[in-house]
Design a protein around this motif. Structure first.
Motif, PDB file in Angstrom:
ATOM      1  N   ARG A  42      -3.623  10.682  12.524  1.00 37.83           N
ATOM      2  CA  ARG A  42      -4.629   9.875  13.229  1.00 37.83           C
ATOM      3  C   ARG A  42      -5.970   9.914  12.499  1.00 37.83           C
ATOM      4  N   ILE A  43      -6.362  11.111  12.073  1.00 40.56           N
ATOM      5  CA  ILE A  43      -7.616  11.243  11.323  1.00 40.56           C
ATOM      6  C   ILE A  43      -7.515  10.499   9.999  1.00 40.56           C
ATOM      7  N   ALA A  44      -6.363  10.603   9.353  1.00 38.57           N
ATOM      8  CA  ALA A  44      -6.157   9.916   8.076  1.00 38.57           C
ATOM      9  C   ALA A  44      -6.328   8.406   8.237  1.00 38.57           C
ATOM     10  N   PHE A  45      -5.862   7.875   9.363  1.00 35.38           N
ATOM     11  CA  PHE A  45      -6.009   6.436   9.615  1.00 35.38           C
ATOM     12  C   PHE A  45      -7.480   6.035   9.666  1.00 35.38           C
ATOM     13  N   PHE A  46      -8.259   6.740  10.473  1.00 40.45           N
ATOM     14  CA  PHE A  46      -9.658   6.368  10.653  1.00 40.45           C
ATOM     15  C   PHE A  46     -10.483   6.608   9.385  1.00 40.45           C
ATOM     16  N   VAL A  47     -10.246   7.751   8.733  1.00 38.90           N
ATOM     17  CA  VAL A  47     -11.008   8.050   7.512  1.00 38.90           C
ATOM     18  C   VAL A  47     -10.624   7.081   6.396  1.00 38.90           C
ATOM     19  N   GLY A  68     -19.203   0.903 -10.810  1.00 37.84           N
ATOM     20  CA  GLY A  68     -17.805   1.292 -10.979  1.00 37.84           C
ATOM     21  C   GLY A  68     -16.860   0.441 -10.166  1.00 37.84           C
ATOM     22  N   VAL A  69     -16.522  -0.725 -10.691  1.00 34.89           N
ATOM     23  CA  VAL A  69     -15.632  -1.637  -9.975  1.00 34.89           C
ATOM     24  C   VAL A  69     -14.240  -1.035  -9.816  1.00 34.89           C
ATOM     25  N   VAL A  70     -13.731  -0.445 -10.902  1.00 36.01           N
ATOM     26  CA  VAL A  70     -12.364   0.071 -10.889  1.00 36.01           C
ATOM     27  C   VAL A  70     -12.192   1.161  -9.824  1.00 36.01           C
ATOM     28  N   SER A  71     -13.121   2.105  -9.813  1.00 38.23           N
ATOM     29  CA  SER A  71     -13.009   3.205  -8.851  1.00 38.23           C
ATOM     30  C   SER A  71     -13.105   2.709  -7.416  1.00 38.23           C
ATOM     31  N   LEU A  72     -13.940   1.698  -7.187  1.00 35.31           N
ATOM     32  CA  LEU A  72     -14.067   1.154  -5.841  1.00 35.31           C
ATOM     33  C   LEU A  72     -12.816   0.384  -5.419  1.00 35.31           C
ATOM     34  N   VAL A  73     -12.229  -0.334  -6.354  1.00 35.26           N
ATOM     35  CA  VAL A  73     -10.985  -1.058  -6.050  1.00 35.26           C
ATOM     36  C   VAL A  73      -9.861  -0.072  -5.745  1.00 35.26           C
ATOM     37  N   VAL A  74      -9.795   1.006  -6.530  1.00 33.77           N
ATOM     38  CA  VAL A  74      -8.780   2.042  -6.281  1.00 33.77           C
ATOM     39  C   VAL A  74      -8.998   2.671  -4.912  1.00 33.77           C
ATOM     40  N   THR A  75     -10.265   2.920  -4.583  1.00 32.42           N
ATOM     41  CA  THR A  75     -10.592   3.472  -3.272  1.00 32.42           C
ATOM     42  C   THR A  75     -10.188   2.519  -2.160  1.00 32.42           C
ATOM     43  N   LEU A  76     -10.438   1.240  -2.376  1.00 36.65           N
ATOM     44  CA  LEU A  76     -10.075   0.220  -1.402  1.00 36.65           C
ATOM     45  C   LEU A  76      -8.566   0.220  -1.141  1.00 36.65           C
ATOM     46  N   VAL A  77      -7.795   0.206  -2.205  1.00 39.74           N
ATOM     47  CA  VAL A  77      -6.332   0.179  -2.088  1.00 39.74           C
ATOM     48  C   VAL A  77      -5.818   1.467  -1.454  1.00 39.74           C
ATOM     49  N   LEU A  78      -6.361   2.612  -1.909  1.00 40.95           N
ATOM     50  CA  LEU A  78      -5.928   3.907  -1.378  1.00 40.95           C
ATOM     51  C   LEU A  78      -6.268   4.042   0.105  1.00 40.95           C
ATOM     52  N   GLY A  79      -7.475   3.618   0.465  1.00 42.68           N
ATOM     53  CA  GLY A  79      -7.903   3.723   1.855  1.00 42.68           C
ATOM     54  C   GLY A  79      -7.077   2.856   2.782  1.00 42.68           C
ATOM     55  N   PHE A  80      -6.894   1.582   2.416  1.00 48.86           N
ATOM     56  CA  PHE A  80      -6.100   0.682   3.254  1.00 48.86           C
ATOM     57  C   PHE A  80      -4.637   1.118   3.290  1.00 48.86           C
ATOM     58  N   GLY A  81      -4.123   1.576   2.145  1.00 51.79           N
ATOM     59  CA  GLY A  81      -2.741   2.037   2.107  1.00 51.79           C
ATOM     60  C   GLY A  81      -2.521   3.246   2.999  1.00 51.79           C
ATOM     61  N   THR A  82      -3.461   4.172   2.957  1.00 55.29           N
ATOM     62  CA  THR A  82      -3.375   5.363   3.800  1.00 55.29           C
ATOM     63  C   THR A  82      -3.462   5.001   5.277  1.00 55.29           C
ATOM     64  N   ALA A  83      -4.342   4.072   5.613  1.00 56.51           N
ATOM     65  CA  ALA A  83      -4.495   3.659   7.010  1.00 56.51           C
ATOM     66  C   ALA A  83      -3.285   2.864   7.494  1.00 56.51           C
ATOM     67  N   TYR A  84      -2.677   2.118   6.598  1.00 52.94           N
ATOM     68  CA  TYR A  84      -1.561   1.254   7.009  1.00 52.94           C
ATOM     69  C   TYR A  84      -0.345   2.047   7.480  1.00 52.94           C
ATOM     70  N   LEU A  85      -0.041   3.139   6.819  1.00 56.35           N
ATOM     71  CA  LEU A  85       1.177   3.884   7.150  1.00 56.35           C
ATOM     72  C   LEU A  85       1.177   4.415   8.590  1.00 56.35           C
ATOM     73  N   TRP A  87      -0.700   3.332  11.013  1.00 55.52           N
ATOM     74  CA  TRP A  87      -0.826   2.150  11.869  1.00 55.52           C
ATOM     75  C   TRP A  87       0.528   1.491  12.082  1.00 55.52           C
ATOM     76  N   SER A  88       1.301   1.343  11.009  1.00 56.08           N
ATOM     77  CA  SER A  88       2.620   0.718  11.127  1.00 56.08           C
ATOM     78  C   SER A  88       3.552   1.583  11.973  1.00 56.08           C
ATOM     79  N   GLY A  89       3.385   2.913  11.862  1.00 54.39           N
ATOM     80  CA  GLY A  89       4.188   3.814  12.683  1.00 54.39           C
ATOM     81  C   GLY A  89       3.901   3.634  14.158  1.00 54.39           C
ATOM     82  N   VAL A  90       2.623   3.497  14.494  1.00 49.46           N
ATOM     83  CA  VAL A  90       2.228   3.292  15.892  1.00 49.46           C
ATOM     84  C   VAL A  90       2.773   1.964  16.412  1.00 49.46           C
ATOM     85  N   GLN A  91       2.724   0.931  15.578  1.00 47.51           N
ATOM     86  CA  GLN A  91       3.252  -0.367  15.997  1.00 47.51           C
ATOM     87  C   GLN A  91       4.746  -0.288  16.270  1.00 47.51           C
TER      88      GLN A  91
END
Length: 237
Positions: A42-47, A68-85, A87-91
């Protein structure tokens, strides 16, 4: 200030991913209770979601994007990917009934015998819950039904045992005289113990095979018990 904010966002995404990746294995190996593991997810989703949204904001601002575009894009993908898992479990949980005891025969389900000592401390009792659960199962999993076979009971027993062993279940009991096989399977991520009983009974036309799978903990099994029975019946084919 911009550098510190970017570092915090990247760190947040990494922490979220770490929480998610350790939530299950830590529970499986007894480092913490499953409730703590769920809290970590749950914390992983919100963070993770927060880090991803902040990364989007920093990408929009020219000054921080230039740092740092690359690092921010990686952060974006990592953050959304971490939140998605999580979230999809709850759904998935919300899309399925809150039950954890599945049987091909809901009128006269197979009973546990040999696994009872293993379930002494389990929050979920070994008894079948009754018609309320049965009706929810019939609506959610109409394909989970008794297997009628034109084979002698002894042959069905040996084949059922071979299929169960081939699926990696830990066999707890094999009783040919009772037509009963009991086993336990450990789930991959959290290491939950689910118990299975197979009942083989002769009929006038052949043999009737029933399978029941029940979780030791949790209100919802997220479809795991139904999937386990399906896999067994498909492997039989």
């Amino acid at each position: 200030m911009a550098k510190i904010l970017r570092l915090l966002v990247i760190s947040g995404a990494l922490v979220a991913a770490l929480l998610l990746l350790t939530s299950g294995p830590g529970t499986r190996f007894g480092l913490w209770e499953y409730g703590a593991g769920f809290l970590m997810m749950r914390i992983a989703f919100f963070v993770g979601l927060g880090a991803a949204l902040l990364a989007v904001l920093l990408l929009v601002i020219p000054k921080t994007r230039a740092m740092g575009v690359v690092s921010l894009v990686v952060t974006l993908v990592l953050g959304f990917g971490t939140a998605y898992l999580p979230w999809s479990g709850v759904q998935k949980v919300r899309s399925l009934p809150y039950i954890h005891d599945i049987s091909t025969d809901t009128t006269n389900p197979p009973v546990f015998v040999a696994v009872l000592p293993l379930r002494l401390d389990a929050p979920n009792p070994p008894e079948y819950p009754g018609e309320d659960v049965a009706s929810q199962q019939r609506e959610a999993y109409p394909d989970i039904k008794t297997l009628a076979l034109a084979m002698p009971s002894d042959q069905v027993f040996e084949r059922a045992l071979a299929v169960a062993e081939g699926m990696g279940w830990k066999i707890v009991a094999r009783e040919p005289s009772d037509g009963r096989i009991e086993a336990t399977e450990t789930t991959f991520w959290f290491g939950f113990k689910d118990d299975v009983v197979i009942r083989i009974a002769g009929t006038a036309d052949g043999t009737r095979l029933d399978v029941r799978s029940k979780s030791r903990v949790g209100m919802s099994d997220v479809g795991a018990n139904a999937e386990r029975i399906r896999n067994f019946l498909q492997a039989w084919q």
